[in-house]
Design a protein around this motif. Structure first.
Motif, PDB file in Angstrom:
ATOM      1  N   GLU A  27      -2.555  15.274  10.003  1.00  9.66           N
ATOM      2  CA  GLU A  27      -3.465  14.162  10.263  1.00  9.66           C
ATOM      3  C   GLU A  27      -2.755  12.814  10.227  1.00  9.66           C
ATOM      4  OE1 GLU A  27      -6.945  12.064  11.066  1.00  9.66           O
ATOM      5  OE2 GLU A  27      -6.394  14.170  11.341  1.00  9.66           O
ATOM      6  N   ILE A  28      -1.699  12.700   9.408  1.00  8.53           N
ATOM      7  CA  ILE A  28      -1.064  11.386   9.265  1.00  8.53           C
ATOM      8  C   ILE A  28      -0.407  10.912  10.554  1.00  8.53           C
ATOM      9  CG2 ILE A  28       1.230  12.101   8.455  1.00  8.53           C
ATOM     10  CD1 ILE A  28       1.003   9.826   6.346  1.00  8.53           C
ATOM     11  N   ILE A  29      -0.085  11.828  11.468  1.00  8.88           N
ATOM     12  CA  ILE A  29       0.539  11.405  12.728  1.00  8.88           C
ATOM     13  C   ILE A  29      -0.482  11.239  13.841  1.00  8.88           C
ATOM     14  CG2 ILE A  29       2.814  12.310  12.185  1.00  8.88           C
ATOM     15  CD1 ILE A  29       2.163  14.765  13.910  1.00  8.88           C
ATOM     16  N   HIS A  30      -1.763  11.319  13.502  1.00  8.87           N
ATOM     17  CA  HIS A  30      -2.820  11.025  14.470  1.00  8.87           C
ATOM     18  C   HIS A  30      -3.247   9.559  14.258  1.00  8.87           C
ATOM     19  CE1 HIS A  30      -3.407  15.121  16.184  1.00  8.87           C
ATOM     20  NE2 HIS A  30      -2.740  15.422  15.082  1.00  8.87           N
ATOM     21  N   GLY A  31      -4.471   9.308  13.941  1.00 10.85           N
ATOM     22  CA  GLY A  31      -4.939   7.933  13.791  1.00 10.85           C
ATOM     23  C   GLY A  31      -4.163   7.093  12.792  1.00 10.85           C
ATOM     24  N   PRO A  32      -3.826   7.647  11.600  1.00  9.19           N
ATOM     25  CA  PRO A  32      -3.150   6.816  10.600  1.00  9.19           C
ATOM     26  C   PRO A  32      -1.824   6.220  11.045  1.00  9.19           C
ATOM     27  CG  PRO A  32      -4.071   8.763   9.561  1.00  9.19           C
ATOM     28  CD  PRO A  32      -4.247   8.948  11.051  1.00  9.19           C
ATOM     29  N   GLN A  33      -1.138   6.865  11.995  1.00 10.87           N
ATOM     30  CA  GLN A  33       0.170   6.341  12.394  1.00 10.87           C
ATOM     31  C   GLN A  33       0.076   4.952  13.025  1.00 10.87           C
ATOM     32  OE1 GLN A  33       1.537   5.963  15.689  1.00 10.87           O
ATOM     33  NE2 GLN A  33      -0.287   6.658  16.788  1.00 10.87           N
ATOM     34  N   ASN A  34      -1.103   4.596  13.488  1.00  5.82           N
ATOM     35  CA  ASN A  34      -1.277   3.255  14.049  1.00  5.82           C
ATOM     36  C   ASN A  34      -1.193   2.164  12.990  1.00  5.82           C
ATOM     37  OD1 ASN A  34      -2.089   3.712  17.043  1.00  5.82           O
ATOM     38  ND2 ASN A  34      -3.347   5.179  15.923  1.00  5.82           N
TER      39      ASN A  34
ATOM     40  N   TYR B 141       0.862  -1.184   0.000  1.00  6.13           N
ATOM     41  CA  TYR B 141       0.000   0.000   0.000  1.00  6.13           C
ATOM     42  C   TYR B 141       0.895   1.230   0.000  1.00  6.13           C
ATOM     43  CZ  TYR B 141       1.085   0.342   5.005  1.00  6.13           C
ATOM     44  OH  TYR B 141       1.745   0.445   6.200  1.00  6.13           O
ATOM     45  N   LEU B 142       0.313   2.393  -0.322  1.00  8.16           N
ATOM     46  CA  LEU B 142       1.043   3.659  -0.307  1.00  8.16           C
ATOM     47  C   LEU B 142       0.260   4.678   0.509  1.00  8.16           C
ATOM     48  CD1 LEU B 142       2.193   4.065  -4.027  1.00  8.16           C
ATOM     49  CD2 LEU B 142       3.670   3.713  -2.055  1.00  8.16           C
ATOM     50  N   MET B 143       0.970   5.471   1.295  1.00  8.51           N
ATOM     51  CA  MET B 143       0.383   6.615   1.980  1.00  8.51           C
ATOM     52  C   MET B 143       1.086   7.885   1.514  1.00  8.51           C
ATOM     53  SD  MET B 143      -0.387   5.670   5.957  1.00  8.51           S
ATOM     54  CE  MET B 143      -1.399   4.263   6.445  1.00  8.51           C
ATOM     55  N   PHE B 144       0.293   8.932   1.292  1.00  2.00           N
ATOM     56  CA  PHE B 144       0.807  10.224   0.876  1.00  2.00           C
ATOM     57  C   PHE B 144       0.376  11.274   1.900  1.00  2.00           C
ATOM     58  CE2 PHE B 144      -0.092   7.729  -2.924  1.00  2.00           C
ATOM     59  CZ  PHE B 144       1.100   7.828  -3.639  1.00  2.00           C
TER      60      PHE B 144
ATOM     61  N   ALA C 210       4.724   1.931   1.657  1.00  2.00           N
ATOM     62  CA  ALA C 210       5.684   2.965   1.281  1.00  2.00           C
ATOM     63  C   ALA C 210       5.017   4.307   1.506  1.00  2.00           C
ATOM     64  CB  ALA C 210       6.134   2.812  -0.167  1.00  2.00           C
ATOM     65  N   TYR C 211       5.823   5.337   1.812  1.00  2.00           N
ATOM     66  CA  TYR C 211       5.291   6.616   2.270  1.00  2.00           C
ATOM     67  C   TYR C 211       5.942   7.755   1.489  1.00  2.00           C
ATOM     68  CZ  TYR C 211       4.072   3.392   5.966  1.00  2.00           C
ATOM     69  OH  TYR C 211       3.585   2.303   6.663  1.00  2.00           O
ATOM     70  N   ILE C 212       5.108   8.669   0.998  1.00  2.00           N
ATOM     71  CA  ILE C 212       5.579   9.828   0.242  1.00  2.00           C
ATOM     72  C   ILE C 212       5.054  11.080   0.939  1.00  2.00           C
ATOM     73  CG2 ILE C 212       5.607  11.011  -1.976  1.00  2.00           C
ATOM     74  CD1 ILE C 212       6.913   8.261  -2.120  1.00  2.00           C
ATOM     75  N   VAL C 213       5.966  11.981   1.307  1.00  5.64           N
ATOM     76  CA  VAL C 213       5.599  13.220   1.995  1.00  5.64           C
ATOM     77  C   VAL C 213       5.981  14.392   1.101  1.00  5.64           C
ATOM     78  CG1 VAL C 213       5.912  14.645   4.043  1.00  5.64           C
ATOM     79  CG2 VAL C 213       5.963  12.138   4.246  1.00  5.64           C
ATOM     80  N   PHE C 214       4.981  15.161   0.657  1.00  7.89           N
ATOM     81  CA  PHE C 214       5.214  16.349  -0.161  1.00  7.89           C
ATOM     82  C   PHE C 214       5.460  17.541   0.767  1.00  7.89           C
ATOM     83  CE2 PHE C 214       2.432  13.567  -2.671  1.00  7.89           C
ATOM     84  CZ  PHE C 214       3.141  13.488  -3.860  1.00  7.89           C
TER      85      PHE C 214
END
Length: 350
Positions: free
Chosen positions: A246-253, A211-214, A260-264
Motif C-alpha cells: 500500500e505504501i507505494i500506491h497513494g502514500p508515495q505521493n 513525520y514517520l512512515m512505517f 523518515a521511513y522505516i520498512v520492516f
C-alpha cells in the motif's frame, strides 16, 4: 522504574505465560470442546487490534479462520453475527466502553464471549463468559509495551488451543511452538540493546524528521501499525503505518525529505519488494532504514530473527525502543497524559 526497566521484564513474563499455557487456556478449551469451532472473531482497538493482527498469520497457518473488528464498528454498526465462531474481546484496562458494548451485543445474540484483560476482576472480564488474563499485570507506564507483547502471546495461545481441540495439531506440535515463543522472548534483550545502539547512530536524522512512515507485510504490517501508534502517542509525532504494498500506491505521493521511513522486512516472498522500496526512499527521498534480516545499507537495522513464525515481537522491540528514545530526546514525561481535558467532553471508559 524507567521505561527500559519495564521492557526488561517482558521475557520473564512471556516465559511464565508459555509455561502456563494449558492452565491459562483451560477455560477456552472447555468452552469450545466438541463444538467444532474453527472460526474466531476478535474485537479490540489500537494496540489490542494490532496485537491480534500480529497473531493472525498463526491462526491462518493452523487452519483457524479469524476476523478482526474495531469495537465501535462492531457494537454500533455490525448486523451479521457469526454464532458458530468464538468471539474474543481485548481490552488491557478492562473498562473500554465500546468493548463492553460489544460484549452486551454478543450476549443479546446468544454468543458466549471470551475476554483478554490485564485484570480479570475488571468490568469486561466480569461480563465475559470466559475471562482470560493477559498475563502482564499492571503496567507502570500509560503507553503499553508489556501488555502488547503478552496480548500477542495470548492470541498465539488461543490459536494453538483451537487447533489442539480440533485435532489440527498435536501436543508435540504445540510444544514446538512453545519452544519458538521462548526462543523469541529471550532474544528480546539483545534486540533491545542493538536497537539502542542503532538509535544513537541515527538519532539526529530521526529527531529532524517532521513525520514517520512505517511499512511491513503480514505480521510485520501489524508491527508497522503498532510502531505508528507508539511514536504518535509517546513522542508525540505525526506517523502512519502501511501495509508494504500500500505504501507505494497513494502514500508515495506524500514522500519527501522532511520525513523518515522505516520498512520492516524478513527474507521470503516480500523481501525483494521491501528492499526495492527502501532503496528508492533512501536514494531518492531521504532517511530510510530496513529493519530485519534483509538490510545491507549503513542505515539499516540488521538482526537474525529466531524464527519466521513467531518473531514479530523482536521487530516490535525495535519500534518500542525507537519510540522511547525519541520521546526522551524531546523531553516527554511518559507518566503524564496529554490533552487530559478530552475526558470533560467524552470518555472512552465505563
Amino acid at each position: 522504574m524507567t521505561f527500559l526497566d519495564s521492557m526488561a521484564t517482558i521475557p520473564e513474563i512471556l516465559e511464565t505465560m508459555v509455561g502456563a499455557r494449558a492452565a491459562r487456556m483451560a477455560g477456552v478449551a472447555g468452552a469450545i470442546r466438541d463444538k467444532g469451532i474453527r472460526r474466531v472473531v476478535i474485537i479490540g482497538s489500537g494496540s489490542s487490534f494490532n496485537s491480534a493482527l500480529m497473531a493472525q498469520p498463526l491462526f491462518d497457518q493452523l487452519g483457524i479462520a479469524v476476523q478482526l473488528h474495531y469495537p465501535n464498528q462492531f457494537a454500533v454498526h455490525a448486523t451479521t453475527i457469526d454464532r458458530q465462531a468464538l468471539h474474543v474481546v481485548i481490552s488491557q484496562g478492562g473498562a473500554t466502553r465500546s468493548v463492553f458494548d460489544a460484549v452486551q451485543k454478543l450476549h443479546r445474540h446468544g454468543c458466549p464471549v471470551c475476554s483478554l484483560t490485564a485484570n480479570t476482576e475488571s468490568p469486561i472480564a466480569q461480563a465475559a463468559d470466559v475471562p482470560v488474563s493477559m498475563g502482564c499485570g499492571e503496567e507502570h507506564y500509560l503507553y503499553r509495551t508489556v501488555g502488547v507483547c503478552s496480548t500477542v502471546v495470548s492470541c498465539w495461545q488461543l490459536a494453538m488451543t483451537l487447533a489442539l481441540e480440533n485435532g489440527m495439531i498435536t501436543h508435540e506440535d504445540a510444544a514446538s511452538l512453545d519452544r519458538e515463543m521462548l526462543a523469541s522472548a529471550w532474544a528480546l534483550p539483545q534486540v533491545r540493546e542493538m536497537a539502542l545502539a542503532w538509535y544513537e547512530r541515527h538519532r539526529f536524522s530521526l529527531m529532524r524528521a517532521q513525520y514517520l512512515m512505517f511499512a511491513g507485510a503480514n505480521d510485520l504490517w501489524a508491527v508497522a501499525r503498532e510502531a505508528d501508534i507508539k511514536v504518535m502517542e509517546m513522542v508525540p509525532l505525526v506517523t502512519r503505518g502501511f501495509e508494504l504494498e500500500e505504501i507505494i500506491h497513494g502514500p508515495q505521493n506524500a514522500f519527501d525529505a522532511s520525513g523518515a521511513y522505516i520498512v520492516f522486512a524478513r527474507r521470503g516472498p516480500d523481501a525483494q519488494k521491501a528492499s526495492a522500496i527502501a532503496a528508492f526512499l533512501g536514494e531518492r527521498i531521504g532517511f530510510c532504514a530496513l529493519v530485519g534480516n534483509v538490510g545491507v545499507g549503513r542505515r539499516d537495522f540488521c538482526f537474525e530473527e529466531t524464527g519466521e513464525r513467531l518473531s514479530a515481537l523482536e521487530y516490535l522491540t525495535f519500534a518500542q525502543v525507537m519510540a522511547y528514545r525519541l520521546s526522551a530526546d524531546r523531553g516527554r514525561d511518559l507518566t503524564r497524559k496529554l490533552n487530559a481535558g478530552l475526558a470533560d467532553y467524552i470518555s472512552k471508559e465505563l
